[in-house]
Design a protein around this motif. Structure first.
Motif, PDB file in Angstrom:
ATOM      1  N   SER A   1       0.801  -1.223   0.071  1.00  0.00           N
ATOM      2  CA  SER A   1      -0.058  -0.132  -0.051  1.00  0.00           C
ATOM      3  C   SER A   1       1.124   1.278   0.070  1.00  0.00           C
ATOM      4  O   SER A   1       1.905   1.313   0.808  1.00  0.00           O
ATOM      5  N   GLY A   2       0.449   2.374  -0.771  1.00  0.00           N
ATOM      6  CA  GLY A   2       1.019   3.502  -0.782  1.00  0.00           C
ATOM      7  C   GLY A   2       0.461   4.552   0.069  1.00  0.00           C
ATOM      8  O   GLY A   2      -0.851   4.563   0.030  1.00  0.00           O
ATOM      9  N   SER A   3       1.234   5.678   0.518  1.00  0.00           N
ATOM     10  CA  SER A   3       0.599   6.528   1.095  1.00  0.00           C
ATOM     11  C   SER A   3      -0.519   7.462   0.451  1.00  0.00           C
ATOM     12  O   SER A   3      -1.263   7.966   0.948  1.00  0.00           O
ATOM     13  N   THR A   4      -0.138   7.399  -0.907  1.00  0.00           N
ATOM     14  CA  THR A   4      -0.963   8.230  -1.780  1.00  0.00           C
ATOM     15  C   THR A   4      -1.961   7.613  -2.365  1.00  0.00           C
ATOM     16  O   THR A   4      -2.769   8.011  -3.127  1.00  0.00           O
ATOM     17  N   GLY A   5      -2.205   6.260  -2.003  1.00  0.00           N
ATOM     18  CA  GLY A   5      -3.334   5.286  -2.500  1.00  0.00           C
ATOM     19  C   GLY A   5      -2.800   4.756  -3.572  1.00  0.00           C
ATOM     20  O   GLY A   5      -3.691   3.717  -4.053  1.00  0.00           O
ATOM     21  N   THR A   6      -1.609   4.903  -4.269  1.00  0.00           N
ATOM     22  CA  THR A   6      -1.052   4.017  -5.419  1.00  0.00           C
ATOM     23  C   THR A   6      -0.106   3.123  -4.924  1.00  0.00           C
ATOM     24  O   THR A   6       0.870   3.292  -4.267  1.00  0.00           O
ATOM     25  N   PRO A   7      -0.359   1.723  -4.912  1.00  0.00           N
ATOM     26  CA  PRO A   7       0.457   0.713  -4.720  1.00  0.00           C
ATOM     27  C   PRO A   7       1.953   0.954  -5.153  1.00  0.00           C
ATOM     28  O   PRO A   7       2.227   1.671  -6.054  1.00  0.00           O
ATOM     29  N   LYS A   8       2.865   0.767  -4.257  1.00  0.00           N
ATOM     30  CA  LYS A   8       4.233   0.613  -4.531  1.00  0.00           C
ATOM     31  C   LYS A   8       4.743  -0.672  -4.850  1.00  0.00           C
ATOM     32  O   LYS A   8       4.678  -1.838  -4.081  1.00  0.00           O
ATOM     33  N   GLY A   9       5.593  -0.981  -5.881  1.00  0.00           N
ATOM     34  CA  GLY A   9       6.035  -2.214  -6.271  1.00  0.00           C
ATOM     35  C   GLY A   9       7.453  -2.534  -5.642  1.00  0.00           C
ATOM     36  O   GLY A   9       8.387  -1.882  -6.325  1.00  0.00           O
ATOM     37  N   VAL A  10       7.778  -3.218  -4.716  1.00  0.00           N
ATOM     38  CA  VAL A  10       9.121  -3.453  -4.109  1.00  0.00           C
ATOM     39  C   VAL A  10       9.684  -4.645  -5.006  1.00  0.00           C
ATOM     40  O   VAL A  10       9.077  -5.588  -5.200  1.00  0.00           O
ATOM     41  N   VAL A  11      10.817  -4.268  -5.511  1.00  0.00           N
ATOM     42  CA  VAL A  11      11.499  -5.135  -6.483  1.00  0.00           C
ATOM     43  C   VAL A  11      12.686  -6.082  -5.847  1.00  0.00           C
ATOM     44  O   VAL A  11      13.597  -5.179  -5.326  1.00  0.00           O
TER      45      VAL A  11
END
Length: 502
Positions: free
Chosen positions: A156-166
């Motif tokens: 989950s991202g703080s801005t509502g956009t998911p973050k993709g951890v690579v």
């Protein structure tokens, strides 16, 4: 020198070709069958013209077919991205848009749903495994190196956009080699999986299976709602090893299941993802004294875990459990204001350096630059560290002690307070089954949500709590729930409770 996780599987297939690799509620596959399916999937991806190191989504419910997809994707030199089939289509589509994905693997049951929002190439795994030639499917990763990506998990991202951890192959290889060497996991182990495959705890389950020849048993999700049924399942399937979120262990303890039935084959009880209360751990240790218990700690950005603590000494119910010591080849720095190393007993932010660090956030250079920073202790050469946002300190035994989140530290009536300290004290009273403490900034109140069969006697509760924390840390508002809400990973849904006061 190992450069790919597939090399684990290649060695294990030769050693245990007919041994069960993965079992779910619908099917089971041997290591030979897993390898054959992976080769077919690898060939299908290459035939589609997908280039090396491309992200490939896997839109399949957790089970044997998902593991086959992961193996096939890595075999052809690409990296997999687990997608939750229960998530809203809009969220899945957002992830695929970020990935700019050319190809997604799904199953027959979800192909139509996926086609409703994804316009790229869809590979249906049943068709691929049945019809694609496996020959040569394991020869496509010859140019791969260990710093290439193995998977990406979206948080989950703080801005509502998911973050993709690579995460890179080297991070997983270091982590699994450490786990096998430290805990001596063997082919005789039977792993009882709880973690969703889009949650990084599943990395340990999957790759212990790859590397040791242990069988991965994917426990039906319904079992976790009924602890008695869960214990029966563990016994029926002779589960020896579990790596679960504490919430599951807490529920078993709260229902006093182990007093009447015990997991007869269980040897290893590992946990991570949130704080494990000693009150509930002591229950497990009392009823299963011969098990090995280990507290593992680490954010997704650190290839699952960077510290561990094997529980050997006694703890009282109201004591916090250490997160322990760094895993091999991970260096933990406790920094004050990200400028200097904290002294023993001094609180600071836990930061990590080493090959366990993620490569960054996929297609998101700004957030990557903000989270993965130059080591502030020197400027002699580029060295990246990840600052976790977790507050810790080193105790007199050299153990790392978790205090709470930087963003969970509040200022209340002039006092700086860690909400996690309040939770530890509450659980130590033995008057509630579980709890979550949040802060109402608008009304300046400490709010307690507690899990209990009946309402608390507030006079008795506050009296008991006053023996552990000062009056200014006592909750100002109380809410009882039959069971605290969980997020998709099985942890207490703190985001839900925090949003109630924003």
């Amino acid at each position: 020198m190992q450069k790919s996780v597939i090399e684990y599987l290649e060695r294990t297939v030769k050693a245990y070709p007919q041994k069960d690799a993965v079992q779910d509620s619908e099917m089971r596959i041997t290591f030979s069958e897993l390898w054959d399916a992976a080769k077919r999937i690898s060939n299908a991806i290459v035939t589609e013209g997908v280039v090396k190191n491309s992200p490939i989504g896997v839109y399949i419910p957790k089970g044997c077919k998902m593991v086959e997809s992961f193996a096939g994707i890595n075999m052809c030199g690409c990296f997999y991205v687990p997608l939750d089939t229960k998530s809203p289509d809009a969220r899945v589509n957002s992830i695929l848009t970020t990935l700019e994905a050319m190809c997604v693997i799904t199953d027959q049951a979800h192909a139509t749903q996926l086609g409703g929002f994804f316009k790229g190439r869809v590979l249906v795994i049943e068709d691929v495994v049945a019809n694609v030639n496996p020959e040569g499917g394991d020869k496509n990763d010859t140019l791969q190196i260990d710093t290439d990506p193995v998977y990406s998990i979206f948080t989950s991202g703080s801005t509502g956009t998911p973050k993709g951890v690579v995460i890179a192959h080297r991070g997983v290889i270091d982590y699994i080699d450490w786990a096998v060497n430290t805990f001596h996991i063997t082919s005789e182990s039977v792993i009882g999986n709880q973690a969703p495959f889009y949650f990084d705890n599943s990395t340990l389950d999957i790759y212990l299976m790859y590397s040791t020849g242990a069988t991965l048993n994917i426990i039906p999700e319904s079992c976790f709602a009924f602890p008695a049924k869960l214990v029966d399942y563990l016994n029926e399937n002779k589960i020896t090893f579990v790596f679960w979120v504490p919430f599951v262990l807490v529920n078993v303890a709260n229902m006093n299941i182990l007093a009447s039935k015990k997991p007869e084959y269980l040897k290893d009880v590992f946990f991570a993802g949130e704080v494990m209360p000693n009150k509930h751990l002591n229950y497990w240790r009392k009823h299963l004294p011969n098990c090995r218990y280990a507290n593992l700690y680490g954010p997704t950005e650190i290839t699952v875990d960077c510290t561990y603590y094997e529980v050997k000494r006694e703890f009282s119910d109201d004591e916090p459990l250490p997160i322990g010591f760094p895993c091999k080849n991970s260096d933990v720095l406790i920094l004050v204001d990200r400028k200097r190393v904290a002294k023993q007993g001094e609180q600071g932010e836990l930061c990590v350096r080493g090959s366990s660090l993620a490569l960054g956030y996929y297609n998101n250079p700004e957030k990557t630059t903000a989270a993965f920073i130059q080591n502030p202790l020197h400027s002699h050469y580029p060295e990246t560290i990840y600052c976790t946002g977790d507050i810790v300190y080193e105790n007199e035994l050299g153990e790392i002690m978790y205090v709470g989140r930087v963003d969970a530290q509040i200022k209340h009536n002039g006092y700086r307070i860690e909400l996690g300290e309040i939770e530890t004290a509450i659980l130590g009273t033995n008057m509630v089954d579980n709890c979550c403490v949040v802060y109402d900034y608008a009304n300046k109140k400490i709010v307690l949500f507690y899990q209990s069969k009946e309402e608390l006697n507030m006079a008795e509760f506050r009296k008991a709590l006053s023996g552990s924390i000062p009056r200014y840390m006592l909750p100002n508002e109380y809410h009882r729930e039959d069971i605290l809400k969980q997020n998709n990973s099985g942890k207490i849904d703190r985001a839900y409770y925090n949003k109630l006061f924003k």
